[in-house]
Scaffold this active site. Sequence first.
Site, PDB file in Angstrom:
ATOM      1  N   TYR A 237      -2.350  -4.191  -9.245  1.00 25.80           N
ATOM      2  CA  TYR A 237      -1.086  -3.605  -8.756  1.00 25.80           C
ATOM      3  C   TYR A 237       0.044  -4.617  -8.932  1.00 25.80           C
ATOM      4  O   TYR A 237       1.144  -4.285  -9.362  1.00 25.80           O
ATOM      5  CB  TYR A 237      -1.259  -3.238  -7.283  1.00 25.80           C
ATOM      6  CG  TYR A 237      -0.070  -2.606  -6.610  1.00 25.80           C
ATOM      7  CD1 TYR A 237       0.664  -3.316  -5.658  1.00 25.80           C
ATOM      8  CD2 TYR A 237       0.317  -1.308  -6.897  1.00 25.80           C
ATOM      9  CE1 TYR A 237       1.743  -2.741  -5.015  1.00 25.80           C
ATOM     10  CE2 TYR A 237       1.399  -0.723  -6.262  1.00 25.80           C
ATOM     11  CZ  TYR A 237       2.105  -1.437  -5.312  1.00 25.80           C
ATOM     12  OH  TYR A 237       3.176  -0.863  -4.681  1.00 25.80           O
TER      13      TYR A 237
ATOM     14  N   LYS B 210       3.561  -4.288 -11.071  1.00 29.75           N
ATOM     15  CA  LYS B 210       4.869  -4.412 -10.428  1.00 29.75           C
ATOM     16  C   LYS B 210       5.679  -5.564 -11.034  1.00 29.75           C
ATOM     17  O   LYS B 210       6.908  -5.489 -11.145  1.00 29.75           O
ATOM     18  CB  LYS B 210       4.710  -4.596  -8.915  1.00 29.75           C
ATOM     19  CG  LYS B 210       4.243  -3.325  -8.206  1.00 29.75           C
ATOM     20  CD  LYS B 210       5.237  -2.177  -8.443  1.00 29.75           C
ATOM     21  CE  LYS B 210       4.843  -0.895  -7.740  1.00 29.75           C
ATOM     22  NZ  LYS B 210       5.831   0.182  -7.963  1.00 29.75           N
TER      23      LYS B 210
ATOM     24  N   SER C  55       6.476  -4.975  -4.626  1.00 23.37           N
ATOM     25  CA  SER C  55       5.738  -5.311  -3.401  1.00 23.37           C
ATOM     26  C   SER C  55       5.602  -6.824  -3.292  1.00 23.37           C
ATOM     27  O   SER C  55       5.653  -7.538  -4.285  1.00 23.37           O
ATOM     28  CB  SER C  55       4.347  -4.685  -3.465  1.00 23.37           C
ATOM     29  OG  SER C  55       3.503  -5.303  -2.521  1.00 23.37           O
ATOM     30  N   SER C  56       5.377  -7.296  -2.077  1.00 18.98           N
ATOM     31  CA  SER C  56       5.236  -8.746  -1.861  1.00 18.98           C
ATOM     32  C   SER C  56       3.947  -9.275  -2.480  1.00 18.98           C
ATOM     33  O   SER C  56       3.765 -10.489  -2.600  1.00 18.98           O
ATOM     34  CB  SER C  56       5.238  -9.043  -0.362  1.00 18.98           C
ATOM     35  OG  SER C  56       4.207  -8.303   0.275  1.00 18.98           O
ATOM     36  N   CYS C  57       3.043  -8.388  -2.904  1.00 21.26           N
ATOM     37  CA  CYS C  57       1.788  -8.878  -3.497  1.00 21.26           C
ATOM     38  C   CYS C  57       2.002  -9.424  -4.911  1.00 21.26           C
ATOM     39  O   CYS C  57       1.063  -9.908  -5.542  1.00 21.26           O
ATOM     40  CB  CYS C  57       0.724  -7.799  -3.501  1.00 21.26           C
ATOM     41  SG  CYS C  57       1.009  -6.540  -4.738  1.00 21.26           S
TER      42      CYS C  57
ATOM     43  N   HIS D 291      -3.275   1.199   4.304  1.00 19.17           N
ATOM     44  CA  HIS D 291      -2.947  -0.182   4.667  1.00 19.17           C
ATOM     45  C   HIS D 291      -3.365  -0.407   6.118  1.00 19.17           C
ATOM     46  O   HIS D 291      -3.730   0.533   6.832  1.00 19.17           O
ATOM     47  CB  HIS D 291      -1.443  -0.437   4.492  1.00 19.17           C
ATOM     48  CG  HIS D 291      -1.003  -0.430   3.076  1.00 19.17           C
ATOM     49  ND1 HIS D 291      -0.415   0.654   2.477  1.00 19.17           N
ATOM     50  CD2 HIS D 291      -1.109  -1.372   2.094  1.00 19.17           C
ATOM     51  CE1 HIS D 291      -0.146   0.379   1.210  1.00 19.17           C
ATOM     52  NE2 HIS D 291      -0.556  -0.831   0.965  1.00 19.17           N
TER      53      HIS D 291
HETATM   54  O1  GFB Z   1      -2.742  -3.767   4.666  1.00 11.61           O
HETATM   55  P1  GFB Z   1      -3.892  -4.245   3.836  1.00 11.61           P
HETATM   56  O2  GFB Z   1      -4.901  -3.231   3.413  1.00 11.61           O
HETATM   57  O3  GFB Z   1      -3.335  -4.897   2.504  1.00 11.61           O
HETATM   58  O4  GFB Z   1      -4.687  -5.433   4.603  1.00 11.61           O
HETATM   59  P2  GFB Z   1      -2.773  -6.343   2.105  1.00 11.61           P
HETATM   60  C1  GFB Z   1      -3.985  -6.386   5.323  1.00 11.61           C
HETATM   61  C2  GFB Z   1      -4.990  -7.210   6.119  1.00 11.61           C
HETATM   62  O5  GFB Z   1      -5.474  -6.379   7.198  1.00 11.61           O
HETATM   63  C3  GFB Z   1      -6.252  -7.626   5.330  1.00 11.61           C
HETATM   64  C4  GFB Z   1      -6.886  -6.478   7.261  1.00 11.61           C
HETATM   65  O6  GFB Z   1      -6.595  -8.944   5.708  1.00 11.61           O
HETATM   66  C5  GFB Z   1      -7.304  -6.639   5.815  1.00 11.61           C
HETATM   67  O7  GFB Z   1      -8.623  -7.161   5.740  1.00 11.61           O
HETATM   68  N1  GFB Z   1      -7.435  -5.280   7.912  1.00 11.61           N
HETATM   69  C6  GFB Z   1      -8.082  -5.279   9.107  1.00 11.61           C
HETATM   70  C7  GFB Z   1      -7.416  -4.014   7.442  1.00 11.61           C
HETATM   71  N2  GFB Z   1      -8.514  -4.042   9.418  1.00 11.61           N
HETATM   72  C8  GFB Z   1      -8.108  -3.234   8.384  1.00 11.61           C
HETATM   73  C9  GFB Z   1      -8.245  -1.832   8.135  1.00 11.61           C
HETATM   74  O8  GFB Z   1      -8.875  -1.085   8.917  1.00 11.61           O
HETATM   75  N3  GFB Z   1      -7.684  -1.337   7.003  1.00 11.61           N
HETATM   76  C10 GFB Z   1      -7.010  -2.143   6.130  1.00 11.61           C
HETATM   77  N4  GFB Z   1      -6.460  -1.598   5.018  1.00 11.61           N
HETATM   78  N5  GFB Z   1      -6.862  -3.504   6.309  1.00 11.61           N
HETATM   79  C11 GFB Z   1      -1.781  -4.915   0.191  1.00 11.61           C
HETATM   80  C12 GFB Z   1      -2.006  -4.769  -1.293  1.00 11.61           C
HETATM   81  O9  GFB Z   1      -2.467  -6.096   0.583  1.00 11.61           O
HETATM   82  O10 GFB Z   1      -0.427  -5.098   0.524  1.00 11.61           O
HETATM   83  C13 GFB Z   1      -1.157  -3.643  -1.825  1.00 11.61           C
HETATM   84  O11 GFB Z   1      -3.390  -4.513  -1.529  1.00 11.61           O
HETATM   85  C14 GFB Z   1       0.275  -3.800  -1.375  1.00 11.61           C
HETATM   86  O12 GFB Z   1      -1.217  -3.679  -3.216  1.00 11.61           O
HETATM   87  C15 GFB Z   1       0.363  -3.978   0.104  1.00 11.61           C
HETATM   88  O13 GFB Z   1       0.846  -4.899  -2.006  1.00 11.61           O
HETATM   89  C16 GFB Z   1       1.792  -4.198   0.548  1.00 11.61           C
HETATM   90  O14 GFB Z   1      -1.525  -6.623   2.844  1.00 11.61           O
HETATM   91  O15 GFB Z   1      -3.859  -7.366   2.162  1.00 11.61           O
END
Ligand code: GFB
Length: 315
Positions: free
Chosen positions: A141, A145, A112-114, A184
């Site tokens: 995570y 990875k 993953s890009s993280c 996500h």
């Molecule tokens: O997609 P996300 O949960 O993961 O959050 P990451 C991306 C951005 O969207 C963050 C915002 O800044 C969240 O605060 N966001 C806004 C929300 N509203 C929402 C919502 O209702 N739900 C969620 N989930 N986010 C992940 C990693 O990071 O990226 C994983 O935690 C993995 O391990 C994945 O690498 C690809 O993009 O921040």
Amino acid sequence: MNAPIFSLKDKRVYVAGDRGMVGSAVVRRLAREGCTMVSAPRGVDLREQAAVRAWFAANPVDVVVVAAAKVGGILANDSYPADFLYDNLMIEANLIEASRVAGVAKLLFLGSSCIYPKFAPQPIHEDALLTGPLEPTNEWYAIAKIAGIKLCQAYRRQHGCDFISAMPTNLYGPGDNFDLQSSHVMPALIRKAHEAKTAGAESITIWGSGSPRREFLHVDDLADACVFLLQHYSAEEHVNVGFGDDLTIADLTALVADVVGFAGRIEKDASKPDGTPRKLMDSARLRSLGWAPRIPLREGVADAYAWFCAHHANT
Ligand code: GFB
């Protein structure tokens, strides 16, 4: 486009995680390659070394795609660090070692890009790996990875295994997880906008400031990139699989609301984390091999929303 160096025709292929969003997309894409798909029953817990070894001993395979993982959005990662680190370490270690013992000809490990530092220069080149501190919300995570990438490199060096690694950007599409706590951002926004539209609500609430930027790749594009890499790539270095541009979460919310048909207000919950400010990847290594994504963001969001409506809208 470079000539293929590995043929999938008539190969027995095991996609670990074939019931998930990524794994099922890879299985759909492999249907065009003339290979034989092999699947492990649900009872095989990939965290259990003996179970994985026994399954590989009883089911010869030529190709393995490691799409099985404990995955989740920013809140899930931040809430369950032990699960995200332990489960992913065990799954990848068991699959990679069992593939070596079984003499698997080609393995593709998905990360993953993280994995990249929180403040890596953008767009993020593969060489940025391990050059700075990780994003705290998903370092667990990310470490798992990164270990998977290193395992594939070590097995290539010591055992001559043709094991390669790909690092996708944020993915979305059919088969995604739409649970609002563990998902996500893309599926969360689709579900929130749909439910608000259906209920006639005046607003939806997004997490954080809406300022972070994210790059999104439709899972069918990722699946196509996986097949391309299996056929065209054999080297130690991991390969970024990105879309090529990004947008703010606020702009994404407006796009999703427009596709779904929700015209209400967007509220922000500042108590939720923003996470990494940006993680746009440099995918030039993959582009130079001859692959590029095909599904534009708006079209992809409409496809994901159609899948949601067909499978989840009434739950
Ligand atoms: O997609 P996300 O949960 O993961 O959050 P990451 C991306 C951005 O969207 C963050 C915002 O800044 C969240 O605060 N966001 C806004 C929300 N509203 C929402 C919502 O209702 N739900 C969620 N989930 N986010 C992940 C990693 O990071 O990226 C994983 O935690 C993995 O391990 C994945 O690498 C690809 O993009 O921040």
